[in-house]
Write an enzyme that holds these catalytic residues in place. Sequence first.
Site, short mmCIF file in Angstrom:
data_model
loop_
_atom_site.label_atom_id
_atom_site.label_comp_id
_atom_site.label_asym_id
_atom_site.label_seq_id
_atom_site.Cartn_x
_atom_site.Cartn_y
_atom_site.Cartn_z
N LYS A 156 0.83 -1.21 0.00
CA LYS A 156 0.00 0.00 0.00
C LYS A 156 0.86 1.26 0.00
O LYS A 156 0.62 2.20 -0.76
CB LYS A 156 -0.91 0.01 1.25
CG LYS A 156 -1.65 1.30 1.46
CD LYS A 156 -2.50 1.26 2.70
CE LYS A 156 -1.81 1.75 3.95
NZ LYS A 156 -1.55 3.19 4.04
N ASN A 157 1.89 1.26 0.85
CA ASN A 157 2.67 2.50 0.99
C ASN A 157 3.61 2.76 -0.18
O ASN A 157 4.23 3.82 -0.24
CB ASN A 157 3.45 2.49 2.32
CG ASN A 157 2.52 2.66 3.51
OD1 ASN A 157 1.32 2.89 3.33
ND2 ASN A 157 3.05 2.53 4.71
N ARG A 206 -1.31 14.67 12.51
CA ARG A 206 -0.25 14.33 11.56
C ARG A 206 0.09 15.58 10.77
O ARG A 206 -0.41 15.80 9.67
CB ARG A 206 -0.69 13.17 10.66
CG ARG A 206 -0.57 11.84 11.37
CD ARG A 206 -1.15 10.71 10.62
NE ARG A 206 -0.23 10.07 9.70
CZ ARG A 206 -0.43 8.89 9.16
NH1 ARG A 206 -1.53 8.22 9.45
NH2 ARG A 206 0.42 8.38 8.32
N ASP A 230 4.01 0.51 11.99
CA ASP A 230 2.80 -0.12 11.47
C ASP A 230 2.66 -1.58 11.89
O ASP A 230 1.57 -2.15 11.88
CB ASP A 230 2.77 -0.05 9.93
CG ASP A 230 2.51 1.37 9.45
OD1 ASP A 230 2.19 2.24 10.28
OD2 ASP A 230 2.61 1.60 8.22
N CYS A 281 -5.87 12.49 12.14
CA CYS A 281 -6.42 11.21 11.69
C CYS A 281 -6.43 10.28 12.88
O CYS A 281 -6.15 10.69 14.00
CB CYS A 281 -5.60 10.62 10.56
SG CYS A 281 -4.06 9.94 11.16
N ARG A 334 -8.99 -0.51 3.70
CA ARG A 334 -8.10 0.52 3.13
C ARG A 334 -6.76 -0.07 2.72
O ARG A 334 -6.09 0.45 1.83
CB ARG A 334 -7.81 1.61 4.17
CG ARG A 334 -8.90 2.64 4.36
CD ARG A 334 -8.41 3.73 5.31
NE ARG A 334 -7.04 4.07 4.99
CZ ARG A 334 -6.08 4.23 5.89
NH1 ARG A 334 -6.31 4.13 7.17
NH2 ARG A 334 -4.86 4.53 5.51
C1 UD1 Z 1 4.01 6.82 6.31
C2 UD1 Z 1 3.16 5.60 6.07
C3 UD1 Z 1 2.59 5.08 7.38
C4 UD1 Z 1 3.72 4.83 8.37
C5 UD1 Z 1 4.61 6.06 8.51
C6 UD1 Z 1 5.82 5.84 9.39
C7 UD1 Z 1 2.28 5.96 3.84
C8 UD1 Z 1 1.10 6.22 3.01
N1 UD1 Z 1 2.07 5.96 5.18
O1 UD1 Z 1 3.15 7.82 6.88
O2 UD1 Z 1 1.90 3.86 7.12
O3 UD1 Z 1 3.16 4.53 9.64
O4 UD1 Z 1 5.07 6.48 7.22
O5 UD1 Z 1 6.58 4.77 8.89
O6 UD1 Z 1 3.37 5.72 3.36
N2 UD1 Z 1 5.70 14.48 10.94
C9 UD1 Z 1 5.76 15.82 11.26
N3 UD1 Z 1 5.71 16.73 10.25
C10 UD1 Z 1 5.63 16.36 8.93
C11 UD1 Z 1 5.59 14.99 8.62
C12 UD1 Z 1 5.63 14.07 9.65
O7 UD1 Z 1 5.84 16.18 12.42
O8 UD1 Z 1 5.60 17.24 8.06
C13 UD1 Z 1 5.73 13.47 12.02
C14 UD1 Z 1 4.41 12.70 12.10
O9 UD1 Z 1 3.45 13.38 12.84
C15 UD1 Z 1 4.83 11.41 12.72
C16 UD1 Z 1 6.24 11.19 12.17
O10 UD1 Z 1 6.68 12.47 11.72
O11 UD1 Z 1 4.89 11.56 14.12
C17 UD1 Z 1 6.32 10.18 11.06
O12 UD1 Z 1 5.55 10.61 9.97
P1 UD1 Z 1 5.86 10.22 8.47
O13 UD1 Z 1 7.13 9.45 8.37
O14 UD1 Z 1 5.72 11.45 7.66
O15 UD1 Z 1 4.66 9.24 8.14
P2 UD1 Z 1 3.64 9.33 6.93
O16 UD1 Z 1 4.36 9.65 5.69
O17 UD1 Z 1 2.47 10.15 7.32
#
Ligand code: UD1
Length: 417
Positions: free
Chosen positions: A22-23, A121, A306, A116, A398
């Site tokens: 998925k990711n 996030r 995850d 979410c 999903r």
């Molecule tokens: C992606 C994955 C999700 C997985 C996560 C961590 C997809 C579609 N989803 O989510 O399944 O659990 O990586 O491996 O690929 N953060 C900030 N600011 C930002 C971005 C992130 O503070 O601009 C924080 C988030 O709140 C969280 C952490 O960084 O605490 C990790 O987030 P991130 O690595 O960005 O995860 P996603 O890309 O949302």
Amino acid sequence: MAEILINGNKKLTGKISVQGAKNSVLPILAGTLLIKGECEIHNCPNISDVDASVKILEALGCKCSKQNDCVTVDASCVTDYKISEDLMREMRSSVMFLGAIIGRMGKAVISNPGGCELGPRPIDLHLLALQKMGVQITEEHGFLYCDVPNRLNGTEIHLSFPSVGATENIILAAVTASGTTVIHNAAKEPEISDLADFLNSAGAKICGCGSDTIYIEGVKNLHATSHSIIPDRIVAATYISAAAVTGSEIYLDNVMPSHMVSCLSLFKESGCDIVVCGKRLKVIPPKRLQRIPTVRSLVHPGFPTDAGPLMITMLSLADGTSIFVENIFENRFRYVGELNRLGANIKIQGKTAIIEGVPKLWGASCKCTDLRGGAAIVVAALAAEGQTVIGEISHILRGYDDIVGNLSSLGADIKII
Ligand code: UD1
């Protein structure tokens, strides 16, 4: 409303093939927007997040079709640059489209994805990086208006946290920007390398994925290509934990063991024997699962957040007390209350779960709180004595392609009602 009904405590046996990730598929579908030609994406899982991505692509003007596990996207005529609020709500990952829409159209409008089920996030790292590349961003009434007055420029970006989504969004924006972009402290997840492999097969110049520094040399155009999505390591971990808690020997095909090193070593620590033969795994469970003193979720190659709910479910049936520390998301333990309804003994203190292993779980009525938490409840219910009814299963759909059919083919007594 559909529910999943499971009569647990049945042994599983046989073999299943693990779906595409998925990711990976979500950012890759976003990436097709950058290509004026028809792209074939193979090994796509049949999940509602892919359907939502296809809806977004179609709303932007792409021609899409789906046949078996292949999604075809022709982005020759992209006409729009706005993702409606409804589509944004359907899938939080639609923020993934931001870099690609900006790269293709020079502007984008999306509603702010906000919070979410895993807690707040933020997307500040995505926005800071895009601003550094020359994107002007204003926020009004919950919408983000992004505009590139000149050309997108390659630049040096240092991420204060190796965010998966931010790394992907920067890559998508940088691929056709002018000059070279360097991402320092980039995320190293295998899905980032898969996105880069797809874009490179279309003519992009990206290197360094899998390390913490990624270089993207902007190119003028990308060309049509075809690509096959890597196997889903979290779905593989889900079926391994299902075998572990039911004391069953099963085979998994289409697995990439090198993407799962931290997961596999913890399954082994709990007493499971995992025999790897190329892309096939055999899971041999122990008589009684063993506790693991401390598991910490970390960015790749650490233990993936995850897979946390699946590990906690497994440890809830282990001999002794285990500790799980969640380091990535603030609000990841909502499903724990549901596991406790099934007889697990888990206490939460801040970002720590204290798991007292119990010898048995018992069927109950539960609901899914999020995607992986929902999968964890399914796994727990497979082990539980008696009947479990699981509501709010749209979370599971999903990300899991036919989880009910797959588990049923392994001999589980499971159906959708
Ligand atoms: C992606 C994955 C999700 C997985 C996560 C961590 C997809 C579609 N989803 O989510 O399944 O659990 O990586 O491996 O690929 N953060 C900030 N600011 C930002 C971005 C992130 O503070 O601009 C924080 C988030 O709140 C969280 C952490 O960084 O605490 C990790 O987030 P991130 O690595 O960005 O995860 P996603 O890309 O949302």
